[in-house]
Scaffold this motif. Structure first.
Motif, PDB file in Angstrom:
ATOM      1  N   UNK A  93      13.333 111.502 -57.031  1.00  0.00           N
ATOM      2  CA  UNK A  93      13.866 112.239 -55.871  1.00  0.00           C
ATOM      3  C   UNK A  93      14.833 113.330 -56.361  1.00  0.00           C
ATOM      4  N   UNK A  94      14.301 114.375 -56.964  1.00  0.00           N
ATOM      5  CA  UNK A  94      15.171 115.408 -57.553  1.00  0.00           C
ATOM      6  C   UNK A  94      15.968 116.210 -56.520  1.00  0.00           C
ATOM      7  N   UNK A  95      15.503 116.224 -55.259  1.00  0.00           N
ATOM      8  CA  UNK A  95      16.186 117.033 -54.239  1.00  0.00           C
ATOM      9  C   UNK A  95      17.289 116.262 -53.520  1.00  0.00           C
ATOM     10  N   UNK A  96      17.423 114.970 -53.786  1.00  0.00           N
ATOM     11  CA  UNK A  96      18.380 114.141 -53.048  1.00  0.00           C
ATOM     12  C   UNK A  96      19.648 113.906 -53.864  1.00  0.00           C
ATOM     13  N   UNK A  97      20.750 113.698 -53.140  1.00  0.00           N
ATOM     14  CA  UNK A  97      22.037 113.399 -53.780  1.00  0.00           C
ATOM     15  C   UNK A  97      22.408 111.921 -53.678  1.00  0.00           C
ATOM     16  N   UNK A  98      21.946 111.286 -52.592  1.00  0.00           N
ATOM     17  CA  UNK A  98      22.226 109.875 -52.364  1.00  0.00           C
ATOM     18  C   UNK A  98      20.976 109.192 -51.847  1.00  0.00           C
ATOM     19  N   UNK A  99      20.858 107.914 -52.155  1.00  0.00           N
ATOM     20  CA  UNK A  99      19.734 107.144 -51.643  1.00  0.00           C
ATOM     21  C   UNK A  99      20.098 105.665 -51.654  1.00  0.00           C
ATOM     22  N   UNK A 100      19.580 104.934 -50.680  1.00  0.00           N
ATOM     23  CA  UNK A 100      19.736 103.485 -50.634  1.00  0.00           C
ATOM     24  C   UNK A 100      18.411 102.856 -51.045  1.00  0.00           C
ATOM     25  N   UNK A 101      18.467 101.960 -52.019  1.00  0.00           N
ATOM     26  CA  UNK A 101      17.267 101.291 -52.512  1.00  0.00           C
ATOM     27  C   UNK A 101      17.186  99.889 -51.927  1.00  0.00           C
ATOM     28  N   UNK A 102      16.061  99.588 -51.294  1.00  0.00           N
ATOM     29  CA  UNK A 102      15.784  98.255 -50.771  1.00  0.00           C
ATOM     30  C   UNK A 102      14.789  97.534 -51.677  1.00  0.00           C
ATOM     31  N   UNK A 103      15.004  96.254 -51.903  1.00  0.00           N
ATOM     32  CA  UNK A 103      13.918  95.404 -52.379  1.00  0.00           C
ATOM     33  C   UNK A 103      12.992  95.130 -51.202  1.00  0.00           C
ATOM     34  N   UNK A 104      11.723  94.890 -51.472  1.00  0.00           N
ATOM     35  CA  UNK A 104      10.783  94.732 -50.354  1.00  0.00           C
ATOM     36  C   UNK A 104      10.883  93.372 -49.675  1.00  0.00           C
ATOM     37  N   UNK A 105      11.745  92.485 -50.184  1.00  0.00           N
ATOM     38  CA  UNK A 105      11.908  91.165 -49.561  1.00  0.00           C
ATOM     39  C   UNK A 105      13.236  91.046 -48.820  1.00  0.00           C
ATOM     40  N   UNK A 163      24.659  92.026 -42.884  1.00  0.00           N
ATOM     41  CA  UNK A 163      23.943  93.251 -42.528  1.00  0.00           C
ATOM     42  C   UNK A 163      22.516  93.216 -43.051  1.00  0.00           C
ATOM     43  N   UNK A 164      22.329  92.656 -44.238  1.00  0.00           N
ATOM     44  CA  UNK A 164      21.005  92.557 -44.857  1.00  0.00           C
ATOM     45  C   UNK A 164      20.852  91.155 -45.428  1.00  0.00           C
ATOM     46  N   UNK A 165      19.725  90.522 -45.170  1.00  0.00           N
ATOM     47  CA  UNK A 165      19.431  89.217 -45.773  1.00  0.00           C
ATOM     48  C   UNK A 165      18.315  89.410 -46.795  1.00  0.00           C
ATOM     49  N   UNK A 166      18.463  88.707 -47.913  1.00  0.00           N
ATOM     50  CA  UNK A 166      17.582  88.943 -49.065  1.00  0.00           C
ATOM     51  C   UNK A 166      16.866  87.647 -49.434  1.00  0.00           C
ATOM     52  N   UNK A 167      15.543  87.684 -49.445  1.00  0.00           N
ATOM     53  CA  UNK A 167      14.732  86.527 -49.821  1.00  0.00           C
ATOM     54  C   UNK A 167      14.459  86.561 -51.325  1.00  0.00           C
ATOM     55  N   UNK A 168      15.523  86.651 -52.111  1.00  0.00           N
ATOM     56  CA  UNK A 168      15.338  86.644 -53.562  1.00  0.00           C
ATOM     57  C   UNK A 168      14.896  85.250 -54.011  1.00  0.00           C
ATOM     58  N   UNK A 169      14.053  85.195 -55.015  1.00  0.00           N
ATOM     59  CA  UNK A 169      13.463  83.936 -55.434  1.00  0.00           C
ATOM     60  C   UNK A 169      11.954  83.998 -55.247  1.00  0.00           C
ATOM     61  N   UNK A 170      11.285  82.889 -55.525  1.00  0.00           N
ATOM     62  CA  UNK A 170       9.821  82.897 -55.476  1.00  0.00           C
ATOM     63  C   UNK A 170       9.274  82.523 -54.097  1.00  0.00           C
ATOM     64  N   UNK A 171      10.107  81.997 -53.219  1.00  0.00           N
ATOM     65  CA  UNK A 171       9.623  81.546 -51.910  1.00  0.00           C
ATOM     66  C   UNK A 171       9.751  82.678 -50.892  1.00  0.00           C
TER      67      UNK A 171
END
Length: 604
Positions: free
Chosen positions: A414-426, A563-571
Motif C-alpha cells: 500500500x504505497x499510497x497509504x500512511x496508516x492502516x489497520x491489519x486484521x487477522x481473518x479470525x 472491541x475485537x474478539x480473536x479466535x486465535x488457536x486451531x479451533x
C-alpha cells in the motif's frame, strides 16, 4: 458327699459362664482400644514388608530417606455401629487406607509428631477436566504431611506426604525414565560383554520399560514397578563404581542430549506443521461454496466483475483495513462485523489480499453481498510486481500460509497509504474502531495489545519462542520485554518506511534459517517481536481479547466488552472443532438463508 459334688457343679458352671461373659464385657468396654491395636498391628506389618523390600539387593547402596508406600483403594473390612468416638476413629482408619500411592519426599524426623494434615478423599481417574483443574488449584495451596505413631521400640518414624498438585503427580514416572536413560548411557559406552553386571542392567532396563509401559502418572504404577525401580537404583550404584570414568560418561550423555534435542526439534516441527495444516484445511461445505462462487464469477462479463467505489481505495484520509486470507466466509465476517459496528460506514475501505484461486471466490461473494456504504478492494498476491525481488514464497515457513507473512511488506503493498489497520481473518469486530485510528503512536510503527500479563490465557514470554542463549539475541533484546499479539494492529507506514523494517525482517529471517534462533517454531509472532522491537506501542486491552480458539474459560462479560474478539488457536469458528460457546459471536454475521450456503449445507 452329695453336697460337695453339688458345689463342684456350681463352681464349674460359674467358671463356664464367666468364660462366656468375660469376652463380651471386654469387647463392649475396650472396643476402641482393641481396634486401635488391630490397626497398629496391621500398619506395622505392612511397613515391615515394605522395609524388607527396600533392603533387598542394596547392600552396597546407601539408601536415601525411608519411603512408605500405601496401596490405593484398600477399604477396612471392620464395620460396626458405636458412639461418636468409635466412628471418628474408624473414619480416620478408612481415610488412611484410602490414601493413593504417593512417595514421601520429606526427610525423616526425630521424635514423635502428631498427624497434622487433613486427608482428602480419593478422586476417580475419570473425573472431568474442570473438576480436576479446580481440585488441583485447591490442593496446590496445601502440603499435607503426617507422621504415624511409633509401633515398636526400634520402629522408625514414617512420614507421608499426600500432595495432589500437578507438579508431583508424575514424579516417580520421571525418576524411572531418568534411570532408564542413565542405564542406557552406561550400556552404550561400556565395552560389550565387559561385565556381568551390564547384562543384568540391560535385562533390568527391558523389564522396567515393559513394566512402565505408557504410564504418565504415579497412580498408574504398580507396587512391582516400584520394586523394580529400587533394584535399578541399586544396580546403577554398583555399575557407577565399576565404571568411575566420569568424563567418558559426561561426553556420552552430552552426545545423547544433543541427539535428543535434534529429535525433539524435528518432532515439534512436524507437530506444528500438522496443527497448522488442520487449522487451514477447509471443510467440504466451504469448498463447495468456493466452487459455486467461482462458477458464477466466470459466468459474468469482465465489466460486471468490478466492485464499486474503486476511486476510494487509495484515499489516505479514509479508514483502511487490510485482511490477508483465502477463506471467503472469514473475510465476510470481518467485513460485516466491522461495518455493522461503524458509525461512519462510508469511510471504511477494506483491502482483501488473497491468492489467484481465491480471488474470483471472494470477489463474487461481495458482488452478491455488498457491504453497505463501505468499499471492498480485492487483490491477488500474484499480481504484485515487487514480490519477485523479495521471493515471498521462500520467506515463510513450509507449514505457514504465504498470506500470514505479507504483513511484513505492508509499505510496498500500500504505497499510497500512511496508516492502516491489519486484521487477522479470525477476528470479529464488536465496536466502532474510529478511536483506534486516533491512538497516539508516539512515533512507533505498530500498535498492539500486550500479552505479558501473567495469569491471562494470552500470556506469552518472549524467551518461550526466541533463543536468548544466542549472543546476537541475548545482547540486543530484553528477555523481560512485554510481548504482544497480532489480530488487530495499527501500523504507521510512514514510520515503517523511515526505519526500513522490511530489511530488518529479512535479516532475522535469514538468521533463523542459519542457526537455531527459535525455541519453538519460526512463526510470524517471534519474527514480529524482533522486527518491531522498540517500535511497538502497547494499546489498551479493551481493543482485543484473545483465546477464543483455544481457551474455554473466557467470561461472557469480558467478551462482550471487547472491541475485537480473536479466535486465535486451531479451533476456528468455521471448523467443526470450534468451541460451541463462542461460535455464535461469529455466525451471527452470516446470513445462512443465502441460497449458496443452503445448497452447500452450511449451517449455524
Amino acid at each position: 458327699m452329695k453336697q460337695i459334688r453339688h458345689r463342684r457343679r456350681i463352681l464349674i458352671l460359674c467358671l463356664l459362664s464367666l468364660s462366656v461373659v468375660a469376652p463380651l464385657v471386654f469387647v463392649s468396654l475396650g472396643r476402641s482400644e482393641f481396634l486401635e491395636e488391630l490397626y497398629r498391628v496391621t500398619y506395622r506389618t505392612g511397613s515391615l514388608k515394605i522395609n524388607a523390600v527396600e533392603q533387598e539387593g542394596s547392600e552396597e547402596l546407601e539408601e536415601p530417606n525411608e519411603v512408605v508406600y500405601i496401596e490405593k483403594d484398600v477399604v477396612s473390612t471392620i464395620t460396626y455401629d458405636s458412639g461418636k468416638n468409635n466412628e471418628s476413629r474408624e473414619s480416620r482408619i478408612a481415610e488412611f487406607r484410602s490414601i493413593p500411592l504417593e512417595r514421601n519426599v520429606s526427610g525423616l524426623g526425630n521424635g514423635n509428631k502428631q498427624h497434622r494434615g487433613a486427608q482428602q478423599k480419593n478422586l476417580s481417574s475419570n473425573t472431568e477436566d474442570t473438576n480436576t483443574h479446580a481440585y488441583s488449584q485447591e490442593m496446590s495451596k496445601e502440603n499435607i504431611k503426617g507422621t504415624h505413631m511409633q509401633s515398636g521400640r526400634k520402629a522408625g518414624h514414617h512420614h507421608i506426604l499426600n500432595s495432589r498438585s500437578n507438579k508431583v503427580k508424575n514424579q516417580k514416572v520421571l525418576e524411572i525414565k531418568d534411570q532408564i536413560l542413565t542405564a542406557k548411557a552406561y550400556l552404550k559406552f561400556a565395552p560389550p560383554n565387559s561385565n556381568s553386571r551390564l547384562k543384568e542392567l540391560e535385562l533390568q532396563v527391558k523389564e522396567l520399560e515393559i513394566a512402565v509401559g505408557e504410564a504418565t502418572q504415579d497412580s498408574d504404577l504398580s507396587m512391582s514397578v516400584l520394586q523394580k525401580m529400587r533394584h535399578m537404583e541399586a544396580s546403577l550404584s554398583k555399575v557407577s563404581r565399576a565404571f568411575p570414568d566420569c568424563s567418558t560418561m559426561a561426553s556420552k550423555l552430552n552426545a545423547m542430549k544433543r541427539n535428543t534435542e535434534v529429535q525433539v526439534r524435528s518432532l515439534r516441527s512436524q507437530a506444528t506443521y500438522l496443527v497448522n495444516l488442520a487449522a487451514r484445511s477447509a471443510p467440504k461445505s466451504i469448498h463447495c461454496l468456493s466452487m459455486r462462487l467461482t462458477t458464477e464469477y466466470f459466468a459474468l462479463r469482465p465489466e460486471e466483475r468490478k466492485l464499486p467505489n474503486e476511486h476510494k481505495i487509495h484515499h489516505p484520509e479514509l479508514y483502511h483495513y487490510a485482511v490477508f486470507s483465502d477463506n471467503v466466509l472469514a473475510c465476510a465476517v470481518v467485513v460485516n462485523s466491522t461495518v455493522s459496528s461503524a458509525k461512519e460506514q462510508e469511510k471504511l475501505v477494506f483491502h482483501i489480499v488473497t491468492n489467484s484461486l481465491s480471488l474470483p471466490v471472494i470477489s463474487m461473494w461481495f458482488l452478491l453481498n455488498p457491504p453497505g456504504k463501505a468499499t471492498v478492494h480485492i487483490q491477488s498476491i500474484d499480481n504484485y510486481a515487487w514480490s519477485s525481488k523479495y521471493n515471498i514464497s521462500d520467506s515463510s515457513p513450509r507449514y505457514a500460509s504465504e498470506s500470514n507473512y505479507l504483513l511484513f511488506y505492508l509499505p510496498d503493498i500500500f504505497p499510497a497509504l500512511n496508516k492502516i489497520v491489519l486484521f487477522d481473518h479470525d477476528v470479529v469486530v464488536q465496536q466502532d474502531l474510529s478511536g483506534l485510528w486516533n491512538a497516539d503512536m508516539k512515533g512507533n510503527v505498530i500498535g498492539a495489545v500486550g500479552t505479558c500479563e501473567e495469569g491471562k490465557p494470552s500470556f506469552l514470554r518472549i524467551d518461550t519462542f526466541i533463543n536468548f542463549s544466542d549472543p546476537s539475541i541475548g545482547e540486543k533484546f530484553d528477555v523481560n520485554a512485554c510481548s504482544w499479539a497480532f489480530g488487530v494492529n495499527l501500523f504507521d507506514l510512514q514510520q515503517w518506511r523511515r526505519h526500513n523494517l522490511i530489511a530488518v525482517y529479512h535479516k532475522y529471517l535469514q538468521m533463523g534459517s542459519e542457526k537455531p534462533l527459535w525455541n519453538w517454531y519460526t512463526g510470524r509472532v517471534p519474527l514480529g517481536w524482533l522486527t518491531f522491537y522498540n517500535n511497538t506501542e502497547l494499546l489498551d486491552r479493551r481493543w482485543q481479547i484473545l483465546g477464543l480458539g483455544h481457551y474455554s474459560g473466557i467470561g461472557r462479560n469480558e467478551i462482550e466488552e471487547a472491541a475485537v474478539i480473536h479466535y486465535d488457536g486451531i479451533r476456528k469458528p468455521w471448523l467443526d472443532i470450534a468451541m460451541g460457546r463462542y461460535k455464535s459471536y461469529w455466525t451471527k454475521f452470516l446470513n445462512f438463508d443465502h441460497p449458496f450456503l443452503q445448497q452447500c449445507n452450511l449451517q449455524e
